[in-house]
Design a protein around this motif. Structure first.
Motif, mmCIF file in Angstrom:
data_model
loop_
_atom_site.group_PDB
_atom_site.id
_atom_site.type_symbol
_atom_site.label_atom_id
_atom_site.label_comp_id
_atom_site.label_asym_id
_atom_site.label_seq_id
_atom_site.Cartn_x
_atom_site.Cartn_y
_atom_site.Cartn_z
ATOM 1 N N GLY A 163 81.511 151.117 118.116
ATOM 2 C CA GLY A 163 82.381 150.123 118.554
ATOM 3 C C GLY A 163 81.926 148.496 118.224
ATOM 4 O O GLY A 163 82.615 147.705 118.520
ATOM 5 N N ILE A 164 80.811 148.502 117.356
ATOM 6 C CA ILE A 164 80.466 146.956 116.909
ATOM 7 C C ILE A 164 81.702 146.481 115.967
ATOM 8 O O ILE A 164 81.757 145.166 116.227
ATOM 9 N N ALA A 165 82.062 147.202 115.051
ATOM 10 C CA ALA A 165 82.995 146.657 114.082
ATOM 11 C C ALA A 165 84.121 146.165 114.952
ATOM 12 O O ALA A 165 84.648 144.986 114.705
ATOM 13 N N ARG A 166 84.570 146.930 115.824
ATOM 14 C CA ARG A 166 85.862 146.551 116.823
ATOM 15 C C ARG A 166 85.564 145.436 117.362
ATOM 16 O O ARG A 166 86.359 144.462 117.476
ATOM 17 N N LEU A 167 84.510 145.105 118.136
ATOM 18 C CA LEU A 167 84.014 143.940 118.899
ATOM 19 C C LEU A 167 83.901 142.658 117.971
ATOM 20 O O LEU A 167 84.081 141.721 118.409
ATOM 21 N N ARG A 168 83.247 142.865 116.646
ATOM 22 C CA ARG A 168 83.135 141.993 115.837
ATOM 23 C C ARG A 168 84.611 141.466 115.366
ATOM 24 O O ARG A 168 84.559 140.138 115.325
ATOM 25 N N ALA A 169 85.584 142.064 115.212
ATOM 26 C CA ALA A 169 86.981 141.913 114.845
ATOM 27 C C ALA A 169 87.586 140.982 115.997
ATOM 28 O O ALA A 169 88.338 140.023 115.834
ATOM 29 N N ARG A 170 87.182 141.157 117.315
ATOM 30 C CA ARG A 170 87.619 140.597 118.373
ATOM 31 C C ARG A 170 87.016 139.059 118.420
ATOM 32 O O ARG A 170 87.612 138.003 119.076
ATOM 33 N N LEU A 171 85.875 138.616 117.707
ATOM 34 C CA LEU A 171 85.334 137.377 117.772
ATOM 35 C C LEU A 171 85.550 136.650 116.767
ATOM 36 O O LEU A 171 85.527 135.223 116.743
ATOM 37 N N PHE A 172 86.292 136.956 115.817
ATOM 38 C CA PHE A 172 86.806 136.345 114.519
ATOM 39 C C PHE A 172 87.448 134.992 114.865
ATOM 40 O O PHE A 172 88.410 135.218 115.652
ATOM 41 N N GLN A 173 87.014 133.864 114.641
ATOM 42 C CA GLN A 173 87.573 132.614 114.799
ATOM 43 C C GLN A 173 87.922 132.190 116.390
ATOM 44 O O GLN A 173 88.924 131.848 116.496
ATOM 45 N N ARG A 174 86.931 132.848 117.260
ATOM 46 C CA ARG A 174 87.206 132.747 118.534
ATOM 47 C C ARG A 174 85.947 131.836 118.935
ATOM 48 O O ARG A 174 84.933 131.893 118.372
ATOM 49 N N GLN A 175 86.191 131.208 120.165
ATOM 50 C CA GLN A 175 84.820 130.783 120.996
ATOM 51 C C GLN A 175 84.594 131.725 122.109
ATOM 52 O O GLN A 175 85.616 131.782 123.140
ATOM 53 N N THR A 176 83.596 132.539 122.122
ATOM 54 C CA THR A 176 83.462 133.707 123.200
ATOM 55 C C THR A 176 82.120 133.258 123.736
ATOM 56 O O THR A 176 80.992 133.164 123.011
ATOM 57 N N VAL A 177 81.805 133.730 124.914
ATOM 58 C CA VAL A 177 80.728 133.942 125.649
ATOM 59 C C VAL A 177 80.483 135.172 126.004
ATOM 60 O O VAL A 177 81.531 135.934 126.552
ATOM 61 N N PHE A 178 79.198 135.542 126.005
ATOM 62 C CA PHE A 178 78.788 137.046 126.401
ATOM 63 C C PHE A 178 78.094 137.092 127.922
ATOM 64 O O PHE A 178 77.089 136.210 127.685
ATOM 65 N N THR A 179 78.407 137.492 128.754
ATOM 66 C CA THR A 179 77.802 137.684 130.140
ATOM 67 C C THR A 179 77.673 138.752 130.687
ATOM 68 O O THR A 179 78.309 139.801 130.320
ATOM 69 N N GLY A 180 76.815 138.805 131.775
ATOM 70 C CA GLY A 180 76.497 140.156 132.383
ATOM 71 C C GLY A 180 75.293 140.154 133.068
ATOM 72 O O GLY A 180 74.390 139.226 132.863
ATOM 73 N N GLN A 181 74.964 141.022 133.513
ATOM 74 C CA GLN A 181 73.493 141.249 134.300
ATOM 75 C C GLN A 181 72.443 141.374 133.340
ATOM 76 O O GLN A 181 72.729 141.441 131.879
ATOM 77 N N SER A 182 71.274 141.196 133.703
ATOM 78 C CA SER A 182 70.143 140.954 132.885
ATOM 79 C C SER A 182 69.621 142.461 132.307
ATOM 80 O O SER A 182 69.819 143.640 133.272
ATOM 81 N N GLY A 183 69.588 142.915 131.094
ATOM 82 C CA GLY A 183 69.279 144.159 130.761
ATOM 83 C C GLY A 183 70.501 144.951 130.346
ATOM 84 O O GLY A 183 70.487 146.077 130.066
ATOM 85 N N VAL A 184 71.446 144.504 130.233
ATOM 86 C CA VAL A 184 72.867 145.329 129.856
ATOM 87 C C VAL A 184 72.972 145.114 128.464
ATOM 88 O O VAL A 184 73.883 146.044 127.723
ATOM 89 N N GLY A 185 72.330 144.397 127.671
ATOM 90 C CA GLY A 185 72.446 144.488 126.102
ATOM 91 C C GLY A 185 72.957 143.531 125.353
ATOM 92 O O GLY A 185 73.688 143.662 124.481
ATOM 93 N N LYS A 186 73.196 142.275 126.224
ATOM 94 C CA LYS A 186 74.093 141.124 125.527
ATOM 95 C C LYS A 186 73.560 140.944 124.238
ATOM 96 O O LYS A 186 74.200 140.541 123.079
ATOM 97 N N SER A 187 72.195 140.432 123.984
ATOM 98 C CA SER A 187 71.617 140.005 122.929
ATOM 99 C C SER A 187 71.531 141.117 121.875
ATOM 100 O O SER A 187 71.572 140.873 120.576
ATOM 101 N N SER A 188 71.248 142.267 122.311
ATOM 102 C CA SER A 188 71.290 143.377 121.247
ATOM 103 C C SER A 188 72.663 143.530 120.627
ATOM 104 O O SER A 188 72.587 143.930 119.446
#
Length: 380
Positions: free
Chosen positions: A239-264
């Motif tokens: 699913g990484i390629a599909r998620l990367r395509a959603r970020l193209f030329q956008r301003q995006t914030v990643f949010t969620g609980q600690s430990g869910v894997g945002k930074s990963s």
């Protein structure tokens, strides 16, 4: 040239009165139980929490904020002596600001901005577009904050905590396990995204640790609401390629609980970021809060992302119970069928929304989330 005007504004107090007198024993020895022992000191000038005031100069044509709020009481600044920039991250009273040509400056916040009385916990947040005046050694002072749009906020100790500003979309990252999936928290983030005017994306991470088949109905329920829902794994790359395509030329914030894997996930999307990650606690099955501050990052594929710290609690800011139904689009076909024009869909008899829940036309889980938001509960 825009006209200027003088405005009287409230400032925060730089000191507060002690919580209670400290000389009770001495007064008891001097007066005993006499009533005059409790006589207090009188003041002619008010010394309340919001009693400090100052006259500032503003531009006469205030710009409305993008979130529908009134123009902020922002003091005027000599923009000819300032540079425009965007806040990459905030550290206490200092910010890292980047200009359009890529230069970075460490800026302090003008004292007048810091002392203005606002509902916000901090006057500057990650993603703000600011004007700053240069000083020495790549340092400066932030003089003005531009009107915001695309906010992700929450309530924090009775004040508004703006997590990030000026973004287009939010990726709501939830782990299927470690920590466990909290579906009601997803609904709360969706309501916050709607409130801030940003497009939500639901991302269920750590798909490599579970059988993904039982979670397909959950993804489908969000897709029926017009919400993009993905299942990803930072370890296997699913699913990484599909998620990367959603970020193209956008301003995006990643949010969620600690430990869910945002930074990963961000490291998988762009390996060169090198964001710090850690395993969840074996004792509590919760994250260790490795990310400590929200940071705006540029992607090589185009666009910007904000990596935010994990949140222990999430409660909507400045929401009335009457407004909550607007965050649940599946309610809209049934609201006109309610017999009462002010129906709250909680306890009323013959409520069309409650009947739709009983018939399975509205998700019982989503309805439970609605009840929690109406009650103003804080979800952990």
């Amino acid at each position: 040239m825009a006209k200027k005007k003088k405005v009287r504004v409230d400032l925060r107090k730089n000191r507060s009165k002690p919580p209670r007198p400290q000389n009770w024993t001495r007064q008891f020895h001097e007066h005993g139980y006499a009533e005059e022992a409790t006589a207090g000191q009188e003041r002619v000038r008010a010394k309340g929490e919001l009693s400090r005031k100052r006259t500032i100069i503003q531009h006469e044509t205030g710009e409305p904020r993008g979130d529908g709020q009134e123009p902020a009481e922002m003091p005027a600044a000599d923009l000819a002596q300032c540079l425009p920039g965007r806040v990459l991250r905030v550290h206490g009273l200092t910010c890292l600001v980047a200009t359009e040509d890529g230069r970075q400056f460490r800026c302090a916040i003008r004292r007048l901005l810091r002392t203005l009385v606002t509902d916000e916990r901090n006057v500057i947040t990650t993603g703000d577009r600011v004007w700053f005046r240069l000083a020495l050694n790549d340092e400066g002072f932030i003089e003005r904050v531009e009107p915001r749009h695309g906010l992700l906020t929450r309530a924090s100790r009775g004040r508004e905590h703006v997590l990030v500003a000026n973004v287009d979309q939010v990726v709501i990252v939830m782990s299927l396990v470690e920590p466990e999936l909290k579906q009601h928290l997803i609904d709360r983030y969706l309501a916050s995204a709607d409130q801030g005017g940003i497009m939500p994306i639901v991302c269920l991470n750590k798909a490599d640790l579970v059988d993904p088949v039982p979670y397909q109905p959950l993804l489908g329920s969000y897709s029926q609401l017009g919400i993009t829902a993905l299942m990803t794994s930072a370890l296997t790359g699913a699913g990484i390629a599909r998620l990367r395509a959603r970020l193209f030329q956008r301003q995006t914030v990643f949010t969620g609980q600690s430990g869910v894997g945002k930074s990963s996930l961000l490291n998988a999307i762009q390996p060169g970021l090198g964001l710090r990650v850690r395993e969840v606690s074996e004792a509590t099955q919760k994250g260790r809060h490795t990310t400590t501050t929200a940071e705006l990052l540029r992607l090589d594929c185009g666009g910007w992302v904000v990596d935010t710290p994990g949140l222990r609690q999430f409660q909507l800011w400045d929401i009335l119970p009457e407004e909550v139904e607007g965050f649940f689009p599946e309610f809209r076909p049934f609201v006109p069928l309610c017999p009462y024009p002010d129906c709250t869909h909680t306890h009323e008899e013959r409520c069309a929304v409650k009947r739709a829940v009983r018939l399975g036309q509205i998700s019982a889980r989503r309805y439970t989330s609605y009840l929690g938001l109406c009650a103003g509960e804080s979800l952990e």
